[in-house]
Scaffold this active site. Structure first.
Site, PDB file in Angstrom:
ATOM      1  N   ARG A   1       0.520  -1.396   0.200  1.00 16.42           N
ATOM      2  CA  ARG A   1      -0.048  -0.059   0.276  1.00 16.42           C
ATOM      3  C   ARG A   1       1.426   1.513   0.169  1.00 16.42           C
ATOM      4  O   ARG A   1       1.976   1.102   0.726  1.00 16.42           O
ATOM      5  CB  ARG A   1      -1.623  -0.087   1.119  1.00 16.42           C
ATOM      6  CG  ARG A   1      -2.339  -0.478   0.925  1.00 16.42           C
ATOM      7  CD  ARG A   1      -3.164  -0.627   2.287  1.00 16.42           C
ATOM      8  NE  ARG A   1      -1.968  -0.293   3.725  1.00 16.42           N
ATOM      9  CZ  ARG A   1      -3.264  -0.006   4.548  1.00 16.42           C
ATOM     10  NH1 ARG A   1      -3.860   0.840   4.518  1.00 16.42           N
ATOM     11  NH2 ARG A   1      -1.971   0.057   5.322  1.00 16.42           N
TER      12      ARG A   1
ATOM     13  N   SER B   1       7.777  -5.182   7.220  1.00 14.08           N
ATOM     14  CA  SER B   1       7.439  -6.455   7.956  1.00 14.08           C
ATOM     15  C   SER B   1       8.555  -7.127   7.698  1.00 14.08           C
ATOM     16  O   SER B   1       7.636  -8.335   7.675  1.00 14.08           O
ATOM     17  CB  SER B   1       6.110  -6.509   7.971  1.00 14.08           C
ATOM     18  OG  SER B   1       5.106  -5.729   8.172  1.00 14.08           O
TER      19      SER B   1
ATOM     20  N   ASP C   1       5.663  -3.266  12.126  1.00 10.95           N
ATOM     21  CA  ASP C   1       4.440  -3.265  11.968  1.00 10.95           C
ATOM     22  C   ASP C   1       3.913  -3.193  13.479  1.00 10.95           C
ATOM     23  O   ASP C   1       2.992  -1.989  14.364  1.00 10.95           O
ATOM     24  CB  ASP C   1       3.465  -3.911  11.361  1.00 10.95           C
ATOM     25  CG  ASP C   1       4.266  -5.594  11.829  1.00 10.95           C
ATOM     26  OD1 ASP C   1       4.684  -5.945  12.276  1.00 10.95           O
ATOM     27  OD2 ASP C   1       3.018  -6.296  11.258  1.00 10.95           O
TER      28      ASP C   1
END
Length: 850
Positions: free
Chosen positions: A472, A536, A590
């Protein structure tokens, strides 16, 4: 239909806690929780007392795939004087008969389980205790009503050195049985329906003949429904009608005889004989009437046959109406469109009367066309049944003990959880210390995030979120001051397989191409903004804007990246494109993103926790304790990478054979042991291994393994969340099991599967809580506080979607860290928003230092 509706109301009354004391239909719990599943075996004794005769049986149940039951029995009479004498004499007689029987079979020294069929209304509080409510069927032994008949029988046995009414029982859902604790599964309810109408519910349907029978009975005003139906009264009803007809000069030329006027002289067996096929029945009618001293004409015989038909048809139809209420209740319980069920039937009227059964069946089918009902005649129901109930109880007790033994390995005591907390605390210290860091399983990686948001952050920031096959790009507008707000726009891009598996340059060029597309889409082509990168994958950081990739996970294989700084790889790709410049301020894990997102809403948030597919945590540690980084001032967020706790054996004494089976088959055996006991990726697999063990031991699915259940990963963690949902009926558990190919699973199987899911999820939540308790207590001690108030920001599907995980985890933290007042805040969109906020905080600190 009206009688059926009335009876359903009576059933509800009998089942309710408040209404049951006054209910006529008692709906007594029997504590029989299961019907036979065919695996019962052994030798059992049975006593059957329910009338003037009494039987003792030896029942051999064998489970050699043939489900065979062999029986030997002996009938003993009960003399009239014992039926009306003292209770102790009656039970002495029963014990005497039992001794005689054992002697005869040469088994008097064997100690066998015994089932006692006692066909009188009793109140049960457990399977082997039964308080006699009231005698029926002509018994009047004193000193027995209100006492436990089992202890009376035991006493009589010890001192030495068991059908003429109507009743029904059925399997009711435990949730409707308000008189018994617990709402899982089913229990057989003894309805004692003969008393229907004792409170006036049938007054408008009872005739003068019914009232006369009741007035002359041993128990006037009681068992009124039974008196309209059962064999004990059917012949008497016919007799009373014939007497009235004779007195009104409608039969026998107006004559009566002393025999016709004597109670009990028209037996129910006469009714069966008279209702035989037309001609034979009329011959019987003539014979019966002559036997009563009458001289009947042909018309008298036809009229008598008609009276018999009317009386027995009413009995069959009333019986059908109440049976229909029971069928409707079962169908509603199962929420089924159609119910398919079998009714086991016993009793002389049903078996001997030529038309009763057919009329009963026909009326049941007319009243409930949406039920497919099969009637199965019981051969020797009460004696064999008592033995089968005993055999089932025996099986259930043995199986329950074995199941609990297996599940106890997955249950952790408070002492064990405190030990997990202590060991986690030790590993935290080892990971923080320079000399032990390399050997520590909990790595305690510095993140270079030095502060949580203070509300003055503002500006436009870009964020990238890369942690799987989708990626994203976000624009995050942070507004500070009184009207603090975070506004986000984002777009999701796929990462093609060839970019994941190709070269690092191809992967990062694709990422930059997506950023360019996004800036154009937002109308900001060529803008230069500060950027936070949520990456991540395991990284080693030496500063906030640098992350050395230790190893790819999650299917990524791009070459030339491991051991490299991902920020440099990104910057190089931006320069290759020569379209815009970005200021890469932070690389973020994260968990840290989660902590920052929640920290923006709640300044007390200084811990981030993720419990989803995997699990990890981070928190603000004092700089003086972070020995891998220079400087002692202030605090820094530490990414614990706690999933690896246990990789050096710290959890071996808490782990089970099921955990080892999951670990052996994983892609990373011996690694991430704590994560494998807690996170969503593994819980379903632990459950599947427990179910395999139970099935292999014959404790589940009748010992039959489905091929699907043997498949790794087939039992998804989302099933745990669905199965444990409080609103979920057991039928929905069954539909999940059917999806797994377990089509013949029973209600008991569903209860057990639910229990396994509950035990596995509870342990996961408690282990996670124990780890978190170590973290918050460490923060409290760091700050020399007797009480700490702190907020934990949480993200992850297991935490958010499982119905009980979060509450059990909270309760565990409260219990194991009593000096910490911990609030939990769910993170909305932790990773993207968090990266932007970390970037915003970093820019704020950087601007202050200029």
């Amino acid at each position: 239909m009206d009688v059926s509706v009335r009876f359903r109301r009576e059933m509800d009354k009998g089942l309710g806690r408040d209404s049951s004391p006054t209910a006529a239909v008692k709906m007594l719990p029997t504590f029989v929780r299961s019907t036979p599943d065919g695996t019962e075996k052994g030798d059992f004794l049975a006593l059957d007392l329910g009338g003037t005769n009494f039987r003792v049986l030896l029942v051999k149940v064998s489970d050699n795939g043939k489900q065979k039951v062999e029986m030997e029995n002996q009938i003993y009479a009960i003399p009239e004087e014992l039926m009306r004498g003292s209770g102790s004499e009656l039970f002495d007689h029963i014990a005497e008969c039992l001794a005689n029987f054992l002697e005869k079979l040469g088994i008097k020294n064997q100690k066998l389980p015994l089932g006692f069929t006692f066909s009188f209304p009793c109140q049960q509080t457990k399977l082997d205790e039964s308080i006699l409510v009231s005698w029926t069927k002509g018994f009047k032994s004193h000193g027995v009503e209100g006492r436990d008949v089992v202890s009376l029988l035991r006493k009589a046995i010890k001192k030495r050195g068991v059908s003429t009414g109507t009743n029904a029982c059925y399997m009711e859902e435990m949730r409707h049985l308000e008189l018994v604790e617990g709402d899982e599964g089913r229990m057989c309810v003894n309805m004692e329906w003969g008393a229907f109408g004792d409170d006036g519910a049938l007054d408008d349907l009872r005739t003068d003949f019914d009232r006369e029978i009741d007035a002359g009975s041993l128990n006037p005003g009681k068992q009124l429904f039974e008196k309209m139906i059962s064999g004990m009264y059917m012949g008497e009803l016919v007799r009373l009608i014939l007497v009235k007809m004779a007195k009104e000069d409608l039969v026998f030329k107006g004559h009566t005889t002393p025999d016709l006027l004597t109670t009990g002289h028209f037996q129910t067996s006469f009714v069966s004989a008279i209702e035989n096929d037309k001609s034979e029945g009329l011959v019987s009618a003539e014979k019966v009437l002559r036997g009563l001293g009458l001289d009947p004409s042909g018309e008298d015989c036809v009229a008598t046959q008609r009276v018999c038909q009317v009386v027995s048809t009413r009995a069959a139809h009333l019986c059908a109406a109440t049976l229909v209420s029971v069928l409707r209740q079962i169908r509603d319980n199962k929420a089924a469109e159609r119910l398919r069920t079998t009714i086991g039937v016993d009793g002389s009227v049903y078996k001997n009367h030529p038309q009763f059964a057919r009329r009963l069946h026909k009326m049941v089918r007319r009243l409930v066309p949406d039920c497919d009902v099969r009637f199965l005649r019981s051969e020797d129901g009460s004696g064999k049944g008592a033995a089968m109930v005993t055999a089932v109880a025996y099986r259930l007790a043995t199986q329950h003990a074995e199941r609990q033994r297996v599940l106890d390995a997955l249950r952790l005591s408070r002492e064990q959880l405190l030990e997990v907390k202590r060991r986690m605390g030790d590993e935290i210290n080892r990971g923080l210390a320079k000399e032990s860091h390399d050997q520590a399983t909990v790595k305690m990686l510095p993140t270079y995030v030095r502060s949580t948001p203070d509300g003055t952050e503002h500006g436009d920031f870009l964020a990238l979120d890369l942690g799987g096959t989708n990626f994203r790009v976000l624009l995050v507008r942070v507004r500070g001051g009184k009207r603090r707000s975070v506004e986000m726009h984002n777009k999701i891009y796929a990462i093609p397989q060839e970019a994941m598996q190709g070269t690092g340059e191809e992967l990062f060029d694709h990422i930059v191409h997506c950023i360019a597309d996004f800036l154009e889409y937002m109308g900001m082509k060529g803008a230069s903004l500060p950027l936070g990168f949520t990456f991540s994958f395991p990284c080693h950081q030496n500063k906030l804007d640098q992350g050395i990739l230790l190893k790819w996970t999650k299917g990524f294989k791009a070459t030339g990246c491991e051991g490299e700084d991902v920020v440099s790889l990104l910057k190089d790709a931006i320069h290759r494109r020569e379209e815009f410049d970005l200021d890469v301020v932070a690389v973020v894990n994260d968990t840290v993103g989660t902590m920052m997102t929640c920290g923006y809403e709640d300044p007390l948030c200084e811990v981030g926790l993720i419990v989803g597919t995997g699990t990890n945590a981070c928190y603000m540690e004092e700089m003086q304790n972070v020995e891998l980084v220079e400087g002692d001032e202030g605090r820094m967020c530490v990414n614990m990478e706690w999933g690896a706790f246990g990789d050096h054996g710290e959890l071996d004494d808490f782990s089970t054979e099921f955990d080892r089976a999951v670990d052996d088959c994983a892609t990373n055996p011996g690694k991430q042991r704590y994560e494998k006991m807690i996170s969503g990726m593994y819980l379903g697999e632990i459950v599947r291994n427990v179910l395999l063990e139970f099935t292999a031991k014959g404790l589940l699915f009748r010992g039959k393994l489905s091929e699907r259940l043997k498949t790794r990963g087939i039992f998804e963690t989302k099933f745990l969340s669905q199965i444990e949902s409080d609103r979920l009926a057991l039928r929905q558990v069954r539909s999940i099991l059917q999806h797994l190919g377990l089509t013949s699973s029973t209600c008991d199987d569903s209860i057990l599967v639910k229990e396994v899911c509950s035990v596995v999820a509870r342990r996961a939540a408690q282990l996670c809580g124990a780890g978190l308790a170590a973290v918050v207590d460490k923060i409290r001690q760091n700050r020399n506080l007797s009480e700490l108030k702190i907020t934990v920001g949480v993200d992850g599907t297991l935490y958010k979607l499982h119905p009980h995980f979060s509450s059990i985890m909270h309760e565990t933290v409260r219990d194991l860290a009593p000096q910490c007042e911990v609030t939990f805040l769910q993170s909305e969109d932790g990773s993207g928003k968090g990266a932007a906020l970390i970037t915003a905080v970093a820019c704020r600190i950087r601007d202050m230092s200029y």
